[in-house]
Design an enzyme around this catalytic site. Structure first.
Site, PDB file in Angstrom:
ATOM      1  N   SER A 526       0.853  -1.191   0.000  1.00  0.00           N
ATOM      2  CA  SER A 526       0.000   0.000   0.000  1.00  0.00           C
ATOM      3  C   SER A 526       0.893   1.246   0.000  1.00  0.00           C
ATOM      4  O   SER A 526       1.689   1.422  -0.931  1.00  0.00           O
ATOM      5  CB  SER A 526      -0.961  -0.042   1.191  1.00  0.00           C
ATOM      6  OG  SER A 526      -2.019   0.855   1.005  1.00  0.00           O
ATOM      7  N   HIS A 638      -7.362  -5.860  -1.078  1.00  0.00           N
ATOM      8  CA  HIS A 638      -6.221  -5.115  -0.549  1.00  0.00           C
ATOM      9  C   HIS A 638      -5.641  -5.769   0.699  1.00  0.00           C
ATOM     10  O   HIS A 638      -4.472  -5.558   1.028  1.00  0.00           O
ATOM     11  CB  HIS A 638      -6.672  -3.682  -0.236  1.00  0.00           C
ATOM     12  CG  HIS A 638      -5.562  -2.699  -0.083  1.00  0.00           C
ATOM     13  ND1 HIS A 638      -4.734  -2.339  -1.120  1.00  0.00           N
ATOM     14  CD2 HIS A 638      -5.137  -1.985   1.003  1.00  0.00           C
ATOM     15  CE1 HIS A 638      -3.858  -1.446  -0.691  1.00  0.00           C
ATOM     16  NE2 HIS A 638      -4.065  -1.219   0.583  1.00  0.00           N
TER      17      HIS A 638
END
Length: 664
Positions: A526, A638
């Protein structure tokens, strides 16, 4: 007996990818109303079914008896909630349906009874004060979802942003609402759930007023809630009606708790709109006067860690809450009337993951770098040992704290973990070393059990990490230090944060003689993936790198992410207001300068950083004939590395370790 704190080298070995299947932990502790018994959840991983499982356990709060398993559903039983008289537990479970439903069960024996049958599942259950009803939340799907064949399904029609959310999927036609159901049960006349909130809005965290006539909840219901990023605490009559906002639509308000007299509500509050990051605070508002006071401003720490631990709680005249501090998550209390500053209740090098107060007692769950999450009393006595077998079977590396000094003299808190597989460099051997960079950026690396670092240490690598500027857990000034250059609000990502992480690894090389400076890798996910991509575009200091679920191109991230455009709060502009800054801050802009071998990892269902972010960087590097590999995980979002399918978590570790073995 509590979880093992130390390594037992004669019997233990370093953690391997396959050991993911043996991870477990205690979570979500809830005290009975009289404070004598704790209900909590124990989670585990079913290797054969490739799923996470959990069950509810009970134990005496004074440690006078051993824990006992209370539910034994075949899948996931979670969120135990005591009835006001302590005779029943409500919980959510997917034992009979694909989506979790709401159940109640007598504490002293009897069968669990299902109260709901909602296709979208239920969450956040809370009892009414008289024990006759439960409030909860559930998504409400458009009728088009009744068609199972996507080839025949009607098209989706959206008029608002926030129409998709990572790990949730499409939410623009599936908004989350507050419901009430009578405890006398599903299928018994008046037992059908009643939907209290309606409309194209989002709601969460319901809480009953002490007299049971009203519900408070967090929500986004103002006219432009999808583009003016504020949330409020609302109150609605339990019999129905139009919710009333009691906060001022001037920040992020939610997770309400009523005061015993029903006159005020305590809640979490993050000030500002598009002014990120800011410290989350604990606030209280008088419902009659609308006078709002912050109780935690003097702490200068965020009181809203991610992920959310739970709402603030009332303990007599005090509010109990959690806050981040130097890599830890601690428990604090502060007087409700604001007569004194917050004081720490549970500290130490650990991360509190859950807590509760009732009957004059306080309990909590927590983990530290070499212990899985366990249940503790207020004085730190362990009531469970669910992770002790895992800890005693593995040589787990304990981090050592050190300080790096960045280019401008700023001190950066750092840690190093020695490899567990070869004596931790004690024999004088030089070992390859991995610099890890956390996501966020407004999060922190901390003192908790982290399978990532233990697997790398178990494979023979030293692990180095830090909390550079932009991280949470420190002053608000530290967290806001990398705000964007648009409008002159800050230097932006890839500036002082880059200097901080480079100072961290260079200091580690100088300070620890077991680190091999010729075999250094850098990795992150991320924001950590962003910083990895940025680093290799600005230096060839590292021998190899792994960029995972990264932001690489802000120009496309703007509209493809579930909320890419909302990063105006950090960058300082919308893309049309300062296009050049969005390009300058993109690692893709510097891809032609990358010479470091790079592995790009991404999940195909990632809605936070969509996979096109990986595809763009891979395409450029391959056309430039650079040393690059691209690994894609199907059916993952994610959160792959933390809560993805167990098989994929193990496979991901195998991919990572294979890359490092070839490149370091």
């Amino acid at each position: 007996m509590g979880p093992s704190d130390e390594v037992t080298p004669a019997q233990a070995r370093g953690m391997t990818p396959e050991d993911v299947y043996d991870l477990t932990g205690a979570s979500d502790p809830r005290l009975s109303p009289d404070g004598t018994t704790i209900a909590y959840t124990v989670w585990s991983i079913d290797r054969e079914d490739n799923r996470y499982k959990s069950s509810i356990w009970l134990t005496a709060a004074d440690g006078s008896s051993s824990p006992r398993q209370f539910t034994a559903g075949p899948k996931r039983d979670a969120a135990p909630r005591w009835s006001p008289d302590g005779s029943m537990l409500a919980f959510v479970s997917d034992r009979e349906r694909d989506a979790p439903q709401l159940y109640v069960v007598p504490v002293h024996g009897g069968e669990a009874r299902r109260l709901t049958d909602l296709k979208q599942g239920v969450g956040e259950p809370v009892w009414s004060p008289d024990g006759s009803q439960l409030a909860f939340t559930s998504r409400v799907a458009d009728p088009a979802y009744d068609e199972d064949d996507d080839k025949k399904r009607a098209p989706r029609r959206f008029t608002r942003l926030w129409f998709k959310l990572d790990n949730e999927g499409w939410i623009g036609d599936r908004r989350k609402h507050v419901f009430i159901v009578n405890v006398n049960g599903h299928g018994e006349g008046d037992g059908e759930p009643v939907q209290l909130t309606k409309g194209d809005f989002e709601h969460d965290a319901p809480a009953w007023s002490p007299d049971g006539t009203r519900l408070a909840f967090g929500g986004q219901r103002h006219d432009d809630w999808d583009i003016v990023l504020a949330s409020d605490v609302y109150v609605v009559d339990a019999s129905g009606g139009e919710p009333e906002a009691v906060t001022g639509t001037d920040g992020g308000a939610g997770h309400p708790t009523w005061t015993p007299d029903g006159a005020s509500i305590v809640f979490t509050y993050t000030p500002g709109i598009m002014d990120d990051p800011r410290h989350g605070q604990i606030a209280v508002i008088d419902l009659a006067s609308k006078d709002q006071r912050l109780l935690t401003a003097s702490l200068d720490r965020t009181c809203t860690p991610y992920p959310v631990v739970r709402e603030p709680l009332l303990d007599g005249s005090d509010v109990v809450f959690v806050a981040e501090d130097h890599g830890n998550v601690h428990l604090y209390r502060v007087p409700l009337d604001g007569s004194a500053q917050p004081s720490v209740v549970v500290d130490g090098d650990r991360t509190v993951t859950g807590y509760d107060v009732a009957g004059g007692r306080l309990v909590f769950t927590a983990s530290d770098p070499v212990s899985l999450a366990e249940l503790y009393t207020a004085d730190g006595t362990a009531l469970t040992s669910v992770g002790s077998a895992f800890a005693s079977a593995h040589a787990l590396s304990r981090p050592e704290r050190f300080t790096a000094v960045s280019e401008d003299g700023s001190e950066v808190e750092c840690w190093v973990m020695r490899p567990a597989a070869n004596g931790g460099g004690a024999d004088g051997a030089k070992v390859p070393t991995l610099l890890n960079i956390h996501g966020g950026p407004f999060t922190q690396y901390g003192n908790k059990f982290f399978d990532e670092f233990q697997v790398y240490a178990g494979a023979g690598y030293a692990v180095v990490y830090c909390n550079p500027r932009g991280s949470s857990g420190y002053s608000e000034e530290w967290g806001r230090a990398i705000r964007g250059a648009s409008g002159g609000i800050g230097p932006g990502w890839g500036t002082v944060d880059y200097q901080d992480v480079m100072a961290c690894i260079k200091t580690a090389v100088e300070k620890f003689d077991f680190i091999d400076p010729s075999r250094l890798g850098v990795m992150g996910g991320s924001y950590g993936g962003y910083m990895t991509s940025w680093i290799v575009g600005h230096t060839d200091y590292f021998k190899s790198a792994i960029s995972e679920r990264s932001v690489n191109q802000w120009v496309s991230m703007w509209g493809s992410s579930d909320f890419g455009w909302a990063f105006k709060g950090e960058i300082g502009s919308f893309i049309w207001e300062d296009f050049d800054e969005w390009v300058r801050m993109s690692p893709q802009t510097y891809a032609t300068d990358i010479t470091t071998p790079l592995l790009i990892l991404h999940s195909e269902n990632d809605l936070r950083c969509p996979i096109e972010q990986a595809e763009q960087l891979f395409t450029t590097l391959r056309l430039l004939k650079k040393d690059v590999e691209f690994v894609r995980f199907p059916a993952e979002g994610h959160e792959l590395s933390r809560s993805g399918n167990p098989v994929h978590r193990v496979q991901r570790f195998d991919v990572v370790l294979d890359w490092w073995s070839r490149k370091l």
